[in-house]
Motif scaffolding. Sequence first.
Motif, PDB file in Angstrom:
ATOM      1  N   TRP A 137       0.831  -1.208   0.000  1.00 26.46           N
ATOM      2  CA  TRP A 137       0.000   0.000   0.000  1.00 26.46           C
ATOM      3  C   TRP A 137       0.868   1.261   0.000  1.00 26.46           C
ATOM      4  N   GLN A 138       1.949   1.228   0.758  1.00 25.87           N
ATOM      5  CA  GLN A 138       2.850   2.384   0.802  1.00 25.87           C
ATOM      6  C   GLN A 138       3.478   2.628  -0.559  1.00 25.87           C
ATOM      7  N   PHE A 139       3.879   1.561  -1.229  1.00 26.47           N
ATOM      8  CA  PHE A 139       4.499   1.712  -2.545  1.00 26.47           C
ATOM      9  C   PHE A 139       3.488   2.247  -3.564  1.00 26.47           C
ATOM     10  N   LEU A 140       2.286   1.703  -3.554  1.00 29.24           N
ATOM     11  CA  LEU A 140       1.271   2.178  -4.492  1.00 29.24           C
ATOM     12  C   LEU A 140       0.919   3.635  -4.223  1.00 29.24           C
ATOM     13  N   THR A 141       0.920   4.036  -2.967  1.00 27.09           N
ATOM     14  CA  THR A 141       0.664   5.441  -2.637  1.00 27.09           C
ATOM     15  C   THR A 141       1.785   6.330  -3.147  1.00 27.09           C
ATOM     16  N   SER A 142       3.020   5.819  -3.080  1.00 25.33           N
ATOM     17  CA  SER A 142       4.170   6.640  -3.465  1.00 25.33           C
ATOM     18  C   SER A 142       4.233   6.905  -4.961  1.00 25.33           C
TER      19      SER A 142
ATOM     20  N   GLY B 132      -0.228   9.845  -8.868  1.00 22.91           N
ATOM     21  CA  GLY B 132      -0.081  11.200  -9.372  1.00 22.91           C
ATOM     22  C   GLY B 132      -0.676  12.226  -8.423  1.00 22.91           C
ATOM     23  N   ARG B 133      -0.341  13.480  -8.645  1.00 20.15           N
ATOM     24  CA  ARG B 133      -0.796  14.546  -7.752  1.00 20.15           C
ATOM     25  C   ARG B 133      -2.316  14.714  -7.774  1.00 20.15           C
ATOM     26  N   GLY B 134      -2.945  14.418  -8.911  1.00 20.60           N
ATOM     27  CA  GLY B 134      -4.382  14.615  -9.011  1.00 20.60           C
ATOM     28  C   GLY B 134      -5.200  13.461  -8.481  1.00 20.60           C
ATOM     29  N   GLU B 135      -4.548  12.376  -8.036  1.00 24.08           N
ATOM     30  CA  GLU B 135      -5.273  11.205  -7.559  1.00 24.08           C
ATOM     31  C   GLU B 135      -5.537  11.285  -6.069  1.00 24.08           C
ATOM     32  N   ASN B 136      -6.663  10.718  -5.684  1.00 24.50           N
ATOM     33  CA  ASN B 136      -6.969  10.573  -4.269  1.00 24.50           C
ATOM     34  C   ASN B 136      -6.218   9.367  -3.727  1.00 24.50           C
ATOM     35  N   VAL B 137      -5.595   9.527  -2.570  1.00 20.26           N
ATOM     36  CA  VAL B 137      -4.803   8.452  -1.989  1.00 20.26           C
ATOM     37  C   VAL B 137      -5.660   7.219  -1.729  1.00 20.26           C
TER      38      VAL B 137
ATOM     39  N   GLY C 153      -9.328   3.724  -4.757  1.00 24.00           N
ATOM     40  CA  GLY C 153      -8.956   2.472  -5.392  1.00 24.00           C
ATOM     41  C   GLY C 153      -7.598   1.974  -4.932  1.00 24.00           C
ATOM     42  N   LEU C 154      -7.276   0.748  -5.340  1.00 24.12           N
ATOM     43  CA  LEU C 154      -6.009   0.141  -4.925  1.00 24.12           C
ATOM     44  C   LEU C 154      -4.869   0.512  -5.866  1.00 24.12           C
ATOM     45  N   LEU C 155      -5.091   0.390  -7.165  1.00 29.50           N
ATOM     46  CA  LEU C 155      -4.039   0.659  -8.141  1.00 29.50           C
ATOM     47  C   LEU C 155      -4.110   2.108  -8.607  1.00 29.50           C
ATOM     48  N   PRO C 156      -2.969   2.765  -8.736  1.00 31.09           N
ATOM     49  CA  PRO C 156      -2.970   4.156  -9.229  1.00 31.09           C
ATOM     50  C   PRO C 156      -3.327   4.213 -10.709  1.00 31.09           C
ATOM     51  N   SER C 157      -4.122   5.183 -11.068  1.00 34.37           N
ATOM     52  CA  SER C 157      -4.511   5.344 -12.471  1.00 34.37           C
ATOM     53  C   SER C 157      -3.467   6.120 -13.272  1.00 34.37           C
ATOM     54  N   ASP C 158      -2.630   6.878 -12.581  1.00 34.30           N
ATOM     55  CA  ASP C 158      -1.600   7.673 -13.265  1.00 34.30           C
ATOM     56  C   ASP C 158      -0.267   7.510 -12.523  1.00 34.30           C
ATOM     57  N   PRO C 159       0.354   6.311 -12.607  1.00 32.34           N
ATOM     58  CA  PRO C 159       1.594   6.057 -11.855  1.00 32.34           C
ATOM     59  C   PRO C 159       2.733   6.958 -12.312  1.00 32.34           C
ATOM     60  N   THR C 160       3.519   7.408 -11.355  1.00 31.90           N
ATOM     61  CA  THR C 160       4.640   8.303 -11.646  1.00 31.90           C
ATOM     62  C   THR C 160       5.698   8.166 -10.553  1.00 31.90           C
TER      63      THR C 160
END
Length: 284
Positions: A39-44, A47-52, A55-62
Amino acid sequence: MSTPTGPRTPTRTRARAGRAARYATLLLMLVVTLGPIVWQFLTSIRGRGENVYDGLLPSDPTLDNYLRVAGSFPLARYVGNTLTVAALAVTSNALFCAMGGYALSRAGWKGRRVVFTVLVATLMFPFESVMVSMFLTIRGMGLVDTLVGVWLPGAVSVLNIMIMRAAFLAVPREVEEAAVLDGAGEWTRFTRVFLPSAKGALAVVCLTSFMGAWDDFLWPLLVLTDSENHTLQLGLKTLAGATTVSDQRVIAAGAMAALLPMLLLFLALQRFFFRGVGEGAVKT
């Protein structure tokens, strides 16, 4: 006429149920252990516009959050300070704990059992109970706000001495007797016979010493005041409390950056680590 497999059906069912329960328990432990890290890695990498919590997977990984960590505080300096303390801790524990464990594993000198009992008794006292006296000692030595003052209390670990003692006790006595017959002295037997036989335990000592120094937060917080000497954990506290950095993504990226060296070290030494656990379990 009954088939021979009929009476065994309940036994097989119970065996399968027990196996399924064990796998379910292991899966639950895996989720509990690795879940927060994942969870910590996926949060890290969100993207800036995503809510922490969207969902589980980031839609705009960076990886931009990791760059923001490096620009928010002197990461290289803090990592260098932490590596200095960790290197000192690993070196001192590997050297002195190996010698201490060897001395405790050898019979023939008076007071060995007393020393062993006193060392084991010190494991009963939590760090908080001796924290004040340790700080007064470090202050009396003039080592406050120095990296040496951070390293010194953890220079030798009693638990690591016990690990090396157990590993040396597992060495067959016949091997030592053969070395004595060949004319090997005490130091030669220690370096040429016992240490090569306890490589796994020594790897455990190095790994635990590094992890203890790398993860330590409370003691550096007490000893260090100048930000120039801060370790990485203190730097992460500064990052989490900074008014200019309130983004959970950046804080998660900093935590993952602190975790990465330990993961790499464990992956590099895992073969020796599990061997060392086995060596320590042979004889105590």
